[in-house]
Design a protein around this motif. Structure first.
Motif, short mmCIF file in Angstrom:
data_model
loop_
_atom_site.label_atom_id
_atom_site.label_comp_id
_atom_site.label_asym_id
_atom_site.label_seq_id
_atom_site.Cartn_x
_atom_site.Cartn_y
_atom_site.Cartn_z
N ILE A 2 0.87 -1.17 0.00
CA ILE A 2 0.00 0.00 0.00
C ILE A 2 0.91 1.23 0.00
O ILE A 2 1.80 1.34 0.84
N HIS A 3 0.67 2.13 -0.93
CA HIS A 3 1.46 3.36 -1.02
C HIS A 3 0.57 4.56 -0.76
O HIS A 3 -0.54 4.63 -1.28
N PHE A 4 1.07 5.50 0.04
CA PHE A 4 0.38 6.78 0.23
C PHE A 4 1.43 7.80 0.64
O PHE A 4 2.38 7.47 1.35
N GLU A 5 1.24 9.02 0.16
CA GLU A 5 2.20 10.09 0.39
C GLU A 5 3.62 9.54 0.19
O GLU A 5 3.90 9.00 -0.86
N ASN A 6 4.49 9.69 1.19
CA ASN A 6 5.86 9.18 1.08
C ASN A 6 6.06 7.89 1.87
O ASN A 6 7.16 7.62 2.35
N TYR A 7 5.00 7.08 1.98
CA TYR A 7 5.05 5.90 2.84
C TYR A 7 4.56 4.67 2.10
O TYR A 7 3.78 4.76 1.16
N THR A 8 5.02 3.52 2.57
CA THR A 8 4.59 2.23 2.05
C THR A 8 4.29 1.31 3.22
O THR A 8 5.05 1.27 4.20
N ILE A 9 3.19 0.58 3.11
CA ILE A 9 2.90 -0.51 4.05
C ILE A 9 3.19 -1.78 3.27
O ILE A 9 2.63 -2.01 2.20
N ARG A 10 4.09 -2.57 3.82
CA ARG A 10 4.50 -3.78 3.13
C ARG A 10 4.73 -4.92 4.12
O ARG A 10 4.94 -4.68 5.31
N VAL A 70 6.75 2.03 6.25
CA VAL A 70 8.11 2.48 5.95
C VAL A 70 8.07 3.87 5.32
O VAL A 70 7.26 4.14 4.44
N ASP A 71 8.96 4.74 5.79
CA ASP A 71 9.15 6.06 5.18
C ASP A 71 9.97 5.85 3.91
O ASP A 71 11.12 5.39 3.97
N ASN A 72 9.41 6.17 2.76
CA ASN A 72 10.08 5.93 1.48
C ASN A 72 11.30 6.83 1.26
O ASN A 72 12.16 6.49 0.46
N VAL A 73 11.35 7.95 1.94
CA VAL A 73 12.47 8.88 1.76
C VAL A 73 13.68 8.42 2.57
O VAL A 73 14.80 8.36 2.07
N THR A 74 13.46 8.06 3.84
CA THR A 74 14.56 7.71 4.73
C THR A 74 14.73 6.20 4.91
O THR A 74 15.72 5.76 5.49
N ASN A 75 13.76 5.41 4.46
CA ASN A 75 13.70 3.95 4.67
C ASN A 75 13.56 3.57 6.14
O ASN A 75 13.77 2.42 6.50
#
Length: 177
Positions: A2-10, A70-75
């Motif tokens: 699931i992706h939203f804004e700068n985040y992913t749920i995985r 997970v924060d997609n920018v900083t991981n």
């Protein structure tokens, strides 16, 4: 995923060992009473490796489903979500979550849980998702209500904390509409 804004749920994977251990370690004190299994099985990296292998095996058996926000920018790992106590005969499950203290109180977990719950209803076809929390956990109660869960009641003497105290838990449920 699931992706939203700068985040992913995985899904949580074995390769997440070190950052997952660090997430737990940073929040260990906050998790002690109500995430007893996690705290007791992640005392060091070796124990955490075994724990991750066990929960991933349960995922393969469709008994337990661990996820990360997970924060997609900083991981960075922002939060951990899981589906446990899965009952495929109804079908229903319990959702659990904890947020890294650094990210708590910013509304991020609420937004993620809303999306995660919708995903779970569609992907797994659950009819009911519930969560349990202690009366002292006002943040979890607020999260439940903000995410469309209804308070169903309190079950007395329902959980044993790490310290051995048996406590009541408030149950919240959400039905697939």
């Amino acid at each position: 995923m699931i992706h939203f804004e700068n985040y992913t749920i995985r899904p949580l994977e074995l390769d997440d060992l070190v950052p997952y251990f660090n997430l737990v370690e940073r929040n260990r004190k906050r998790l002690e009473d109500f995430f007893t299994g996690t705290v007791s099985k992640t005392k060091d990296l070796d124990a955490t490796r075994i724990f991750l292998a066990e929960i991933i095996e349960k995922r393969q058996a469709k008994q337990y489903f661990p996820y990360l926000l997970v924060d997609n920018v900083t991981n960075e790992f922002v939060a951990f979500f899981d589906l446990k106590n899965v009952d495929w005969t109804i079908p229903k499950t319990e959702v659990g979550c904890y947020t890294d203290e650094k990210f708590a109180g910013k509304g991020l977990t609420s937004e993620a849980i809303k999306l995660f719950i919708e995903y779970c209803f569609k992907h797994f076809e659950f009819k009911k998702i519930y969560l349990r929390t202690h009366h002292s956990n006002k943040a979890a109660q607020h999260l439940a209500e903000k995410c469309g869960f209804e308070k169903e009641g309190t079950i007395r003497m329902d959980y044993i904390t790490t310290s051995g105290e048996i406590v009541d838990l408030i149950y919240y449920g959400r039905i697939q509409k």
